[in-house]
Design a protein around this motif. Structure first.
Motif, PDB file in Angstrom:
ATOM      1  N   ILE A 402      -1.139   5.961  -4.731  1.00 46.71           N
ATOM      2  CA  ILE A 402      -1.372   4.514  -4.633  1.00 46.71           C
ATOM      3  C   ILE A 402      -0.170   3.743  -5.159  1.00 46.71           C
ATOM      4  N   VAL A 403       0.361   4.188  -6.296  1.00 49.23           N
ATOM      5  CA  VAL A 403       1.543   3.527  -6.879  1.00 49.23           C
ATOM      6  C   VAL A 403       2.719   3.588  -5.906  1.00 49.23           C
ATOM      7  N   ALA A 404       2.967   4.776  -5.319  1.00 45.81           N
ATOM      8  CA  ALA A 404       4.102   4.928  -4.405  1.00 45.81           C
ATOM      9  C   ALA A 404       3.911   4.081  -3.147  1.00 45.81           C
ATOM     10  N   LEU A 405       2.719   4.072  -2.597  1.00 50.27           N
ATOM     11  CA  LEU A 405       2.451   3.261  -1.405  1.00 50.27           C
ATOM     12  C   LEU A 405       2.666   1.776  -1.701  1.00 50.27           C
ATOM     13  N   THR A 406       2.254   1.338  -2.888  1.00 47.19           N
ATOM     14  CA  THR A 406       2.442  -0.071  -3.265  1.00 47.19           C
ATOM     15  C   THR A 406       3.921  -0.387  -3.414  1.00 47.19           C
ATOM     16  N   ARG A 407       4.674   0.518  -4.066  1.00 48.25           N
ATOM     17  CA  ARG A 407       6.120   0.304  -4.209  1.00 48.25           C
ATOM     18  C   ARG A 407       6.817   0.249  -2.852  1.00 48.25           C
ATOM     19  N   ALA A 408       6.271   0.988  -1.876  1.00 47.39           N
ATOM     20  CA  ALA A 408       6.867   1.014  -0.536  1.00 47.39           C
ATOM     21  C   ALA A 408       6.427  -0.170   0.324  1.00 47.39           C
ATOM     22  N   GLY A 409       5.558  -1.029  -0.223  1.00 44.69           N
ATOM     23  CA  GLY A 409       5.097  -2.191   0.543  1.00 44.69           C
ATOM     24  C   GLY A 409       3.994  -1.863   1.531  1.00 44.69           C
ATOM     25  N   ARG A 410       3.376  -0.694   1.391  1.00 48.09           N
ATOM     26  CA  ARG A 410       2.301  -0.281   2.308  1.00 48.09           C
ATOM     27  C   ARG A 410       0.958  -0.577   1.636  1.00 48.09           C
ATOM     28  N   TYR A 411       0.691  -1.870   1.443  1.00 47.42           N
ATOM     29  CA  TYR A 411      -0.409  -2.313   0.591  1.00 47.42           C
ATOM     30  C   TYR A 411      -1.780  -1.961   1.177  1.00 47.42           C
ATOM     31  N   THR A 412      -1.947  -2.159   2.466  1.00 50.96           N
ATOM     32  CA  THR A 412      -3.247  -1.849   3.081  1.00 50.96           C
ATOM     33  C   THR A 412      -3.547  -0.357   2.977  1.00 50.96           C
ATOM     34  N   GLN A 413      -2.529   0.474   3.195  1.00 51.30           N
ATOM     35  CA  GLN A 413      -2.722   1.920   3.084  1.00 51.30           C
ATOM     36  C   GLN A 413      -3.028   2.311   1.644  1.00 51.30           C
ATOM     37  N   ALA A 414      -2.399   1.624   0.686  1.00 49.72           N
ATOM     38  CA  ALA A 414      -2.691   1.890  -0.727  1.00 49.72           C
ATOM     39  C   ALA A 414      -4.153   1.566  -1.035  1.00 49.72           C
ATOM     40  N   ARG A 415      -4.623   0.444  -0.518  1.00 49.43           N
ATOM     41  CA  ARG A 415      -6.020   0.053  -0.754  1.00 49.43           C
ATOM     42  C   ARG A 415      -6.975   1.060  -0.121  1.00 49.43           C
ATOM     43  N   GLU A 416      -6.674   1.493   1.106  1.00 55.10           N
ATOM     44  CA  GLU A 416      -7.550   2.462   1.784  1.00 55.10           C
ATOM     45  C   GLU A 416      -7.583   3.795   1.044  1.00 55.10           C
ATOM     46  N   HIS A 444      -0.487  -8.112  -3.948  1.00 56.28           N
ATOM     47  CA  HIS A 444       0.456  -8.301  -2.840  1.00 56.28           C
ATOM     48  C   HIS A 444      -0.249  -8.664  -1.541  1.00 56.28           C
ATOM     49  N   LEU A 445      -1.509  -8.233  -1.399  1.00 54.23           N
ATOM     50  CA  LEU A 445      -2.292  -8.619  -0.222  1.00 54.23           C
ATOM     51  C   LEU A 445      -2.849 -10.028  -0.351  1.00 54.23           C
ATOM     52  N   ASP A 446      -2.639 -10.644  -1.506  1.00 50.81           N
ATOM     53  CA  ASP A 446      -3.106 -12.009  -1.790  1.00 50.81           C
ATOM     54  C   ASP A 446      -4.629 -12.110  -1.750  1.00 50.81           C
ATOM     55  N   ASP A 447      -5.275 -10.996  -2.103  1.00 54.51           N
ATOM     56  CA  ASP A 447      -6.748 -11.003  -2.165  1.00 54.51           C
ATOM     57  C   ASP A 447      -7.156 -11.225  -3.625  1.00 54.51           C
ATOM     58  N   ILE A 448      -7.039 -12.469  -4.073  1.00 55.15           N
ATOM     59  CA  ILE A 448      -7.239 -12.800  -5.482  1.00 55.15           C
ATOM     60  C   ILE A 448      -8.707 -12.640  -5.885  1.00 55.15           C
ATOM     61  N   HIS A 449      -9.605 -12.980  -4.975  1.00 55.42           N
ATOM     62  CA  HIS A 449     -11.030 -12.838  -5.285  1.00 55.42           C
ATOM     63  C   HIS A 449     -11.364 -11.371  -5.578  1.00 55.42           C
ATOM     64  N   GLU A 450     -10.885 -10.477  -4.739  1.00 56.16           N
ATOM     65  CA  GLU A 450     -11.181  -9.064  -4.923  1.00 56.16           C
ATOM     66  C   GLU A 450     -10.491  -8.511  -6.170  1.00 56.16           C
ATOM     67  N   LEU A 451      -9.274  -8.989  -6.443  1.00 62.32           N
ATOM     68  CA  LEU A 451      -8.566  -8.567  -7.651  1.00 62.32           C
ATOM     69  C   LEU A 451      -9.368  -8.955  -8.895  1.00 62.32           C
ATOM     70  N   ALA A 476      -4.988 -11.785 -15.776  1.00 60.44           N
ATOM     71  CA  ALA A 476      -4.111 -12.935 -16.029  1.00 60.44           C
ATOM     72  C   ALA A 476      -3.384 -13.351 -14.759  1.00 60.44           C
ATOM     73  N   LEU A 477      -2.908 -12.348 -13.984  1.00 62.25           N
ATOM     74  CA  LEU A 477      -2.251 -12.660 -12.709  1.00 62.25           C
ATOM     75  C   LEU A 477      -3.212 -13.396 -11.780  1.00 62.25           C
ATOM     76  N   ALA A 478      -4.430 -12.872 -11.653  1.00 64.42           N
ATOM     77  CA  ALA A 478      -5.405 -13.499 -10.755  1.00 64.42           C
ATOM     78  C   ALA A 478      -5.696 -14.938 -11.188  1.00 64.42           C
ATOM     79  N   ARG A 479      -5.848 -15.159 -12.507  1.00 59.07           N
ATOM     80  CA  ARG A 479      -6.159 -16.509 -13.008  1.00 59.07           C
ATOM     81  C   ARG A 479      -4.981 -17.463 -12.820  1.00 59.07           C
ATOM     82  N   SER A 480      -3.769 -16.920 -12.736  1.00 61.05           N
ATOM     83  CA  SER A 480      -2.599 -17.793 -12.553  1.00 61.05           C
ATOM     84  C   SER A 480      -2.605 -18.459 -11.185  1.00 61.05           C
TER      85      SER A 480
END
Length: 497
Positions: A402-416, A444-451, A476-480
Motif C-alpha cells: 500500500i505504501v509503495a502504491l501510494t508513493r507511485a501515485g497509484r492511489y485507487t489501486q492502493a485503496r483496493e 490524495h484521492l481527496d476523499d476527506i469524508h472517508e479519511l 489533522a489533515l482531514a480537519r484542515s
C-alpha cells in the motif's frame, strides 16, 4: 558497401548526415534504430559510433542488458563511465547518488555534466537494446534529449519496440529497419561464399526472412560444409541452432547455464550455478568462443547476439529454466550480491508460498522505492501474490505494498489492495495500521469524508501510541480541509506530542 552493411546504405547515409549536422550546427538530435532481433541495429550503431569518433566526438557507447533492468541508471552508466576516455568521471557520476530520491534533479544534474562536456567537443551517446533499459535510465532518456537540444549532443538508441517508449521529440529521426532485399541477400552470399552462389543456397536464403543475422549464420554453416553439399541441414534455415550441434555436452550445459544468467554473465556466477570451480570450465569457454557463440570482454562473457542466447535458452525445458533461475537467485544472494541482481531471477521462478522470495522482493522494493516507486510497487504486489492467504506475514507485506502504491501515485489501486486485506478481518492493531497507511491514499484521492471516518474508527480500536499518533496526524489533515482550523491545529499538535 562493406560486408555486414549490405542493404543498409540509405540508413548509413542518414546517420552520417546526422553526425555531420550535429558537428557543424552545434544543436542536438536523436536517432532511433528500430527492428526485430538480428535485423542489423547493432551493426549500424557501431558504424555510427565509428563515424562520430572519426569526426572528433566524445563518445559514450553502452547497452542495456536483459535481467539487469532493475539497477538504477545502469543502462546509461554502461557507456558514460567506460571506454578509453569515459564521457563522465566516476566521481561526478557518484555525486548523482546524493539525488537518488529526486529523479528530476538527478536528471538535471546529469544534463549539466553532459552539457559541460559538450561545450568543449560534440558528444555522441549511444545505447543499444533500450527495450531492456532500467526505469531510471528510461526516464532520463525521455527528458535529456529535449533538455540538451541546444548543445551538440547526438543520441543514438536501438530497440525492438514502439519509439514512443524511448522519448521522441524535436529533431528525432526514426529508422525502422526492414528485411533485406533479395539483391542485398545475394551480395551477402557472395561476401561469404565467393562469386559463385549455388542456386540451392539462394533458395535457402529465403528461409532467413530477410534477417541479416540469420542469413549470415546460415551462410557460415554452409561455408563450413564446403558449399551447398548434398544434404544441407534444415537447422541452417532456422539459422541459429546449427552451431550448437557439434559442441561437447559440457560446453552445451555451460552455455545453457549462461543463457539463464543473461546476455552477459561472469564466469564466477556460471561456475557457481554449474557447481564446479571456474578453473574446470576453461575448455567449455574456449570451445564456445571458438564456435563464435561467446566473446570475452575481459570482465564478462557475452553471447555474441541476443538470438544466440535466446536459442540456447529456448532449448531448456520450462521446469529446468525455473529451477535454474531459482538457484541463480539463491547463489547471488549467498555471494553477497544486491537484492536487485537476484530479483529478475525470482520473477521468473518464484512459486506461491516461497517466503524467501517474498523477503527478497520486499528488500528490493525498499531499495528502489525512493528512485523508482512504480517498480517498487510492482515488486511489492508480486511479493503479496506469493504470500499464502493465511500466512501471518500477509498483512506486513500488504502494508508495504500500500505504501509503495501510494508513493507511485497509484492511489485507487492502493485503496483496493488495502480493502482486500481488511476484508480478511485482521486483528484490531493490524486493522489500525492498515487504515493508517490507507489514509495517505485517501488524502490524495481527496476523499476527506472517508479519511475522517476511517481514522476515527481506527483510533477507537487501537492502543499502540505510535499508531495512535499517526492516525491523529491524518485526522489533522482531514480537519484542515474544513472550517475549524483550530481543531485541525490541535489534532496536529497532539500527534506531534
Amino acid at each position: 558497401s562493406r560486408p555486414g552493411l549490405r542493404g543498409r546504405e540509405a540508413e548509413l547515409e542518414q546517420l552520417r548526415a546526422l553526425v555531420e549536422a550535429v558537428r557543424r550546427g552545434g544543436a542536438g538530435a536523436i536517432a532511433l534504430l528500430l527492428g526485430e532481433p538480428g535485423i542489423g541495429k547493432t551493426v549500424l550503431l557501431r558504424e555510427a559510433v565509428s563515424l562520430a569518433r572519426d569526426q572528433g566526438f566524445a563518445v559514450s557507447h553502452g547497452r542495456a542488458e536483459e535481467l539487469h533492468e532493475l539497477a538504477p541508471l545502469a543502462s546509461l552508466a554502461s557507456g558514460l563511465l567506460h571506454g578509453e576516455t569515459p564521457l563522465l568521471a566516476r566521481g561526478d557520476f557518484a555525486d548523482l547518488a546524493v539525488h537518488h530520491d529526486q529523479r528530476i534533479w538527478l536528471v538535471e544534474r546529469l544534463a549539466q555534466l553532459i552539457e559541460e562536456r559538450a561545450a568543449a567537443t560534440p558528444v555522441l551517446i549511444a545505447v543499444d537494446d533500450v527495450q531492456w533499459a532500467d526505469p531510471l535510465s528510461r526516464f532520463a532518456l525521455s527528458l535529456l534529449p529535449a533538455r540538451l537540444l541546444g548543445s551538440p549532443v547526438l543520441w543514438l538508441l536501438t530497440g525492438r519496440q514502439d519509439p514512443h517508449l524511448y522519448g521522441q521529440g524535436p529533431r528525432a529521426t526514426t529508422l525502422a529497419l526492414r528485411p533485406l532485399s533479395e539483391r542485398a541477400l545475394a551480395e551477402l552470399a557472395r561476401d561469404v561464399l565467393g562469386a559463385q552462389v549455388p542456386e540451392r543456397v539462394a533458395e535457402l536464403l529465403g528461409g532467413a526472412g530477410g534477417n541479416p543475422f540469420l542469413a549470415t549464420e546460415m551462410l557460415s554453416g554452409i561455408a563450413a560444409q564446403g558449399g551447398e553439399g548434398p544434404d544441407v541441414p534444415e537447422r541452417l534455415v532456422l539459422g541459429v541452432r546449427g552451431r550448437l550441434a557439434d559442441l561437447r555436452p559440457d560446453t552445451l550445459h555451460f552455455l545453457r547455464i549462461g543463457s539463464v544468467l543473461g546476455r552477459a554473465f561472469s564466469l564466477a556466477d556460471a561456475a557457481a550455478l554449474c557447481a564446479r570451480p571456474a578453473s574446470a570450465l576453461g575448455a567449455a569457454v574456449e570451445e564456445a568462443i571458438a564456435a563464435a557463440l561467446l566473446r570475452d570482454d575481459g570482465e564478462r562473457l557475452l553471447f555474441r547476439h541476443d538470438l544466440l542466447r535466446e536459442a540456447v535458452y529456448a532449448d531448456l525445458a520450462p521446469s529446468v529454466r525455473r529451477a535454474l533461475h531459482r538457484e541463480a537467485a539463491r547463489r547471488l544472494v549467498a555471494a553477497g550480491r544486491s537484492s536487485i541482481d537476484a530479483v529478475p531471477h525470482l520473477l521468473k521462478s518464484a512459486d506461491p508460498g516461497d517466503t524467501e522470495a517474498v523477503a527478497l522482493l520486499g528488500t528490493a522494493a525498499t531499495d528502489v522505492l525512493a528512485v523508482m516507486p512504480d517498480l517498487a510497487a510492482d515488486l511489492s504486489l508480486r511479493a503479496l501474490e506469493l504470500v499464502p492467504p493465511r500466512a501471518p506475514m500477509l498483512f506486513d507485506v500488504g502494508e508495504r505494498a500500500i505504501v509503495a502504491l501510494t508513493r507511485a501515485g497509484r492511489y485507487t489501486q492502493a485503496r483496493e489492495t488495502g480493502d482486500a486485506l481488511l476484508a480478511r478481518q485482521p486483528s484490531l492493531d493490524v486493522f489500525a495500521r492498515l487504515q493508517c497507511v490507507l489514509g495517505d491514499a485517501l488524502w490524495h484521492l481527496d476523499d476527506i469524508h472517508e479519511l475522517t471516518r476511517r481514522s476515527t474508527a481506527a483510533l477507537a480500536a487501537v492502543t499502540d501510541p505510535v499508531t495512535r499518533a499517526r492516525l491523529t496526524a491524518r485526522q489533522a489533515l482531514a480537519r484542515s480541509r474544513g472550517r475549524d482550523l483550530e481543531a485541525a491545529r490541535e489534532s496536529g499538535e497532539e500527534a506531534l506530542a
